[in-house]
Each structure stands twice: as C-alpha cells, then as structure tokens.
Write a protein that holds these residues in place. Structure first.
Motif, PDB file in Angstrom:
ATOM      1  N   THR A   1       3.046   9.360   3.146  1.00 44.40           N
ATOM      2  CA  THR A   1       1.599   9.763   2.857  1.00 44.40           C
ATOM      3  C   THR A   1       1.172   9.605   1.522  1.00 44.40           C
ATOM      4  OG1 THR A   1       1.998  12.307   2.915  1.00 44.40           O
ATOM      5  CG2 THR A   1       1.179  11.104   4.916  1.00 44.40           C
ATOM      6  N   SER A   2       2.125   9.660   0.356  1.00 44.47           N
ATOM      7  CA  SER A   2       1.564   9.840  -0.860  1.00 44.47           C
ATOM      8  C   SER A   2       1.520   8.234  -1.383  1.00 44.47           C
ATOM      9  CB  SER A   2       2.721  10.264  -1.866  1.00 44.47           C
ATOM     10  OG  SER A   2       3.878   9.755  -1.731  1.00 44.47           O
ATOM     11  N   ASP A   3       2.169   7.585  -0.693  1.00 50.13           N
ATOM     12  CA  ASP A   3       2.073   5.823  -0.890  1.00 50.13           C
ATOM     13  C   ASP A   3       0.903   5.501  -0.270  1.00 50.13           C
ATOM     14  OD1 ASP A   3       4.662   5.762  -2.054  1.00 50.13           O
ATOM     15  OD2 ASP A   3       5.655   5.022  -0.121  1.00 50.13           O
ATOM     16  N   VAL A   4       0.479   5.986   0.865  1.00 44.73           N
ATOM     17  CA  VAL A   4      -0.943   5.796   1.724  1.00 44.73           C
ATOM     18  C   VAL A   4      -1.823   6.009   0.699  1.00 44.73           C
ATOM     19  CG1 VAL A   4      -2.256   6.341   3.458  1.00 44.73           C
ATOM     20  CG2 VAL A   4       0.112   5.806   3.880  1.00 44.73           C
ATOM     21  N   ALA A   5      -1.745   7.262   0.113  1.00 42.87           N
ATOM     22  CA  ALA A   5      -2.807   8.001  -0.577  1.00 42.87           C
ATOM     23  C   ALA A   5      -3.095   7.095  -1.847  1.00 42.87           C
ATOM     24  CB  ALA A   5      -2.477   9.367  -1.304  1.00 42.87           C
ATOM     25  N   ARG A   6      -2.079   6.801  -2.522  1.00 47.59           N
ATOM     26  CA  ARG A   6      -2.120   5.947  -3.612  1.00 47.59           C
ATOM     27  C   ARG A   6      -2.802   4.510  -3.345  1.00 47.59           C
ATOM     28  NH1 ARG A   6       2.652   8.163  -5.143  1.00 47.59           N
ATOM     29  NH2 ARG A   6       3.940   6.534  -4.087  1.00 47.59           N
TER      30      ARG A   6
END
Length: 154
Positions: A22-27
């Motif tokens: 999810t941190s990759d998706v958020a970025r």
C-alpha cells in the motif's frame, strides 16, 4: 495471418508503475494527482500487483470480495475511471458495452479471444495504421486502439 503477430498474455514487461504494497500504491496515486483513500489503496493493491492485467469492473469486484475488501460495484467503476483519467489505466472497449481496464498503459493493441472474453496484448510496433485523417481543428490524436477478434479454428 494472426500467427505472424507477436503477442503477450500479460505476464511480463508491463508499465513501469508497479506496486508491491500500500505504500507503493500511495506514492503512485499521489504522483498521479489522486488522494490515497482507503478504497483507492485497496483497489490499487489488487490491480497493480506487478503483472499486466486486463480486468472488467465485475472481475475486480469479485477479486475485492475474495480479498475481503468491502466495496460496491459502483465504487469500483468510479475508481477505475478515476485511475484511467489519471493515466494509471487504459480503457479498452470491446463490443460497445463491455470495457476492460489495462494496467499496461504503453502503446500496444489487443487480440480479443471471443469465446473466452479475454484480451491478449499485441506489441504496439506489430501493427501499422496508415491513412489516418487529420484530427479536427483544435484536437490531437492521443492513441489508436486496435482490437483483433480471434476464435479457435473450426
């Protein structure tokens, strides 16, 4: 002849924007100008899993249910269209009423396997489109979608 065209079935080589968590998706969402809401993060994690995919809203809804992501089909449609407008997905219309959303946004075309309702990528350089008309005044051509319909030989 269709067999002369190189095709990929979405397993490798897709768009550079990939997300593993999810941190990759958020970025990715922030770079695309979208606020990383809980539903966008959940759906983005399902969509951008490192492989090229062609999904319908219904397919993504089934996947979300299996992953215990509480989301309505209407929200999925809205999110897919938001991702498309932001350049994260490419919409491929088949049969007028059916749309697939492609995680590979590079220039390429598709085989549509009619009896399986499935898209297979064709590399963009494999097909040449000639004789295009001039775009209307004040407009530009953004891309061309070629869908080659196939079925098993009879």
């Amino acid at each position: 002849m269709a067999t002369d065209l190189p095709a990929r079935d979405g397993a490798t080589g897709g768009d550079a924007r990939r997300a593993n968590d999810t941190s990759d998706v958020a970025r990715m969402l922030k770079r695309a100008g979208l606020r990383p809401t809980r539903q966008r993060l959940s759906l983005g994690s399902l969509l951008f899993d490192g492989r090229d995919r062609h999904v319908t809203a219904e397919m993504l809804h089934e996947q979300a249910i299996r992953a215990q992501v509480p989301v309505s089909l209407a929200t999925i449609y809205n999110t897919l269209h938001q991702f498309t407008r932001a350049g994260l997905l490419r919409e491929v219309a088949v049969d007028g009423a059916k749309s697939y959303f492609d995680t590979n946004t590079r220039d390429h075309h598709h085989f549509y396997v009619e009896d399986q309702s499935r898209l297979i990528d064709i590399e963009g350089a494999s097909i040449a489109v000639t004789g295009l008309p001039e775009a209307p005044q004040g407009m530009e051509i953004t891309h061309i979608d070629v869908v080659v319909r196939v079925r098993p030989r009879r």
